[in-house]
Motif scaffolding. Structure first.
Motif, mmCIF file in Angstrom:
data_model
loop_
_atom_site.group_PDB
_atom_site.id
_atom_site.type_symbol
_atom_site.label_atom_id
_atom_site.label_comp_id
_atom_site.label_asym_id
_atom_site.label_seq_id
_atom_site.Cartn_x
_atom_site.Cartn_y
_atom_site.Cartn_z
ATOM 1 N N HIS A 30 0.922 -1.215 -0.095
ATOM 2 C CA HIS A 30 0.048 0.035 -0.068
ATOM 3 C C HIS A 30 0.915 1.280 0.074
ATOM 4 N N GLU B 123 0.275 3.860 -1.584
ATOM 5 C CA GLU B 123 -0.626 4.974 -1.628
ATOM 6 C C GLU B 123 -0.931 5.227 -0.159
ATOM 7 N N LEU C 198 3.111 11.170 -0.823
ATOM 8 C CA LEU C 198 3.330 11.482 -2.274
ATOM 9 C C LEU C 198 4.320 12.852 -1.983
ATOM 10 N N ARG D 247 5.642 8.113 -4.373
ATOM 11 C CA ARG D 247 4.970 7.741 -2.970
ATOM 12 C C ARG D 247 6.380 7.221 -2.439
ATOM 13 N N CYS E 287 -0.279 9.562 4.171
ATOM 14 C CA CYS E 287 -1.352 10.146 3.249
ATOM 15 C C CYS E 287 -2.494 10.473 4.212
ATOM 16 N N ASN F 14 -6.248 9.378 2.782
ATOM 17 C CA ASN F 14 -6.605 7.989 2.514
ATOM 18 C C ASN F 14 -7.349 7.215 3.332
ATOM 19 N N CYS G 88 -0.361 15.064 -1.983
ATOM 20 C CA CYS G 88 -1.403 14.464 -3.241
ATOM 21 C C CYS G 88 -2.442 15.666 -3.067
#
Length: 628
Positions: free
Chosen positions: A246, A248, A252, A257, A265, A268, A305
């Motif tokens: 993961h 993500e 970012l 990433r 993040c 998320n 992000c």
């Protein structure tokens, strides 16, 4: 050292210090009666017993034992401890803890509803009720009674003042008090040394968080316990476990990433669900924790992000995503752990308060004035205006602030650090602005430093009651601990250093390499002379040894800044003091450190005295360093 000898010495010579402790006081939020006294003992005999509940809590039993031990030593009498079922109610009693007897005599007070760490000291007839909040309040009530009514002083973990009085009388007392600071930690080595001393200083912080030196047992009321003390993002969601699957979930940065020098993040949703699951799991595995840190890593790298940055634009800064995320975690924690606080840092890129979102009621916002000047107060000092603006902005949106304060010089805790004049004002300012937790990070590493025992005592007393007069506290400690003869010289010493610091306008950081920015050579000579004078008027050898220990900062200055002294002599043609012979002075100084168990002179690696000796040698003998 024999405590009895110390007690006799001080009570003979320092009656003025303690006179306020044995007359009718107005202290904290309660006042004692202006007429009538209770006679607790006469000719070494007492009619009083100490009454406990039939099934006392551990902390109530400790409170009763502390009360008995001190009253016995003060009076020479035997104050027996009994359970309420065996008590003779026709005779006067100390009623300790939340018993049926307490409820019968004091029906208007519900101990379970007292404010956190709150105390009640109440005279009913000839009975004295000592009661408090269920966790540790009863012990604090006993300690407060011993200090404010009986005149006991615990200076350090090993030195105390216990008055001797075969006829002990106390005023009628009516005290109902709760501290504004629910978390109080004075971060000095002596504060960790003995759980009894920590409880006597009414400190309840997470003493095992940094240094791993000690903790306070339930018998002495326990302490707050952090699950992760700070910088916990990767503790709860470790990249080693989750990043490959993961990426993500992590920041970012520049289109990529990454978890290196980065954060999470925070927008998320799937990351948030896993983070919450992990946080709840760690609380289940650590049932004693009452503060969970959900805080950024100790580096930059917030997520860039689109979703995270949209929140930043809406909230005006990077604290927006942090507080929104922490609020989600805190909401989940509250459902399962309603008594656990969720703490986060207003720090680095997230220092500024957000525009819209407000922290939930179970969220603690911790601010760290690490860049501030400690020669000026936080409340008014121009040098501290940036931090003041940040603190007050957070205070407007949260009534649960936590301050990680800095009260020593981490670059060299052995150097003079004249910030005592700001300590009380800063604590009062923090409390005024919704601070409920205070971690006063001092020199936890050494047995000797810049009057570390006095600092710990004053800070601890002020955290419990910020309205105490700091000047009276300083005078009381100096006379009570070092002796009345030495005290005037030591007070002049501190006033001189304080005046020099104020006059110079120095930006006194918590990382200072020298005293050159604020301590003039003539002022140094005068200050060093005052310490010497304090030694000369002191006869007792134990006290003289303590004063030799407090001379370490002055001795370090003249070695570390030897070049500055020689430059002054060259410019002015003379010095207001005689410089010691370098090699001999260095040997004697290092021996002094070993004598007083000083192993660390600055924050960092343990046992770094070899490093200090090399530095001092290079300052004293620069020609040798040049050849090398």
């Amino acid at each position: 050292m024999k405590k009895k000898f110390l007690s006799n010495r001080i009570i003979a010579g320092s009656k003025t210090i303690f006179i306020l402790s044995v007359v009718c006081l107005v202290f904290m939020s309660g006042a004692c009666s202006k007429s009538g006294e209770l006679t607790l003992s006469k000719n070494g005999k007492t009619n009083y017993s100490i009454v406990l509940p039939d099934s006392p809590k551990a902390v109530e039993s400790t409170a009763a034992k502390e009360l008995k031990a001190h009253l016995d030593e003060i009076t020479g009498a035997d104050f027996t401890i009994v359970n309420e079922s065996n008590a003779n109610n026709s005779k006067p009693q100390f009623i300790v803890g939340n018993s049926r007897r307490t409820k019968a005599l004091l029906p208007q007070v519900d101990a379970d509803k007292l404010s956190y760490d709150g105390i009640v000291i109440e005279t009913v007839g000839k009975n004295i009720i000592l009661l408090g909040h269920p966790i540790r309040g009863t012990l604090y009530a006993v300690n407060t009674f011993l200090e404010d009514a009986a005149g006991v002083r615990w200076w350090t973990s090993t030195e105390s003042f216990i008055p001797k009085n075969s006829k002990l009388t106390v005023p009628k007392l009516h005290v109902n008090y709760a501290p504004r600071l629910i978390y109080r930690e004075s971060h000095y080595k002596d504060a960790y040394h003995d759980e009894r001393f920590a409880s006597r200083m009414k400190c309840n912080g997470d003493y095992a968080s940094i240094g791993n030196l000690a903790s306070i047992s339930p018998e002495y009321g326990g302490h707050h316990k952090f699950q992760y003390f700070a910088h916990s993002f990767y503790h709860i969601l470790p990249p080693k476990t989750y990043f490959d699957e993961h990426p993500e979930w992590y920041s970012l940065i520049d289109g990529k990433r990454t978890f290196k020098n980065a954060q999470l993040c925070l927008s998320n949703e799937s990351m948030r669900k896993q983070f919450i699951a992990n946080a709840l799991d760690t609380l289940r595995k650590n049932p004693g924790a009452d503060i969970l840190s959900v805080s950024q890593n100790d580096c930059p790298g917030p997520c860039q992000c689109d979703a995270c940055q949209a929140i930043v634009r809406e909230e005006g800064n990077e604290a927006g995503p942090v507080i929104r995320f922490v609020n989600h975690v805190a909401e989940a924690v509250e459902k399962e752990f309603p008594d656990v606080w969720v703490e986060t840092l207003a720090y680095w890129y997230a220092l500024k308060a957000p525009r819209k979102v407000k922290p939930r009621k179970n969220v603690l916002i911790r601010l760290c004035p690490i860049g501030s000047s400690f020669s000026q107060t936080m409340s008014e000092g121009e040098q501290n205006k940036p931090f003041r603006e940040d603190l007050e902005a957070w205070s407007k949106i949260s009534n649960r602030l936590f301050i990680w304060d800095y009260v020593t010089n981490f670059q060299s805790s052995l150097l003079p650090h004249p910030n005592i004049h700001t300590l009380a004002d800063n604590i009062r300012y923090f409390v005024k602005n919704n601070t409920v937790g205070l971690f006063e990070q001092g020199d936890v590493y050494c047995d000797a430093g810049d009057f570390v025992r006095m600092r710990n005592w004053i800070i601890s007393r002020l955290m419990w009651n910020p309205e105490l007069d700091e000047n009276q506290l300083i005078d009381e400690f100096l006379a009570g601990y070092y002796g009345e003869k030495a005290a005037p010289y030591l007070r002049k010493y501190w006033d001189l250093l304080t005046d020099e610091c104020k006059k110079s306008g120095v930006y006194l950081r918590c990382y200072m390499l020298t005293t050159a920015g604020w301590l003039s050579i003539p002022a140094y000579a005068e200050a060093a002379g005052l310490i010497k004078q304090a030694q000369e008027v002191t006869v007792d050898e134990t006290l003289r040894n303590w004063l030799r220990r407090e001379e370490i900062p002055m001795k370090l200055v003249i070695l570390l800044e030897n070049e500055r002294f020689r430059a002054y002599e060259k410019e002015h043609g003379s010095l207001p003091l005689t410089l010691p012979e370098p090699e001999k002075a260095l040997r004697e100084f290092m021996a002094l450190l070993r004598e007083y168990n000083v192993t660390i002179y600055k924050e960092g690696n343990p046992n770094n005295l070899q490093e200090l000796e090399k530095i001092l040698r290079s300052k004293l003998f620069p020609e040798q360093s040049d050849k090398k």
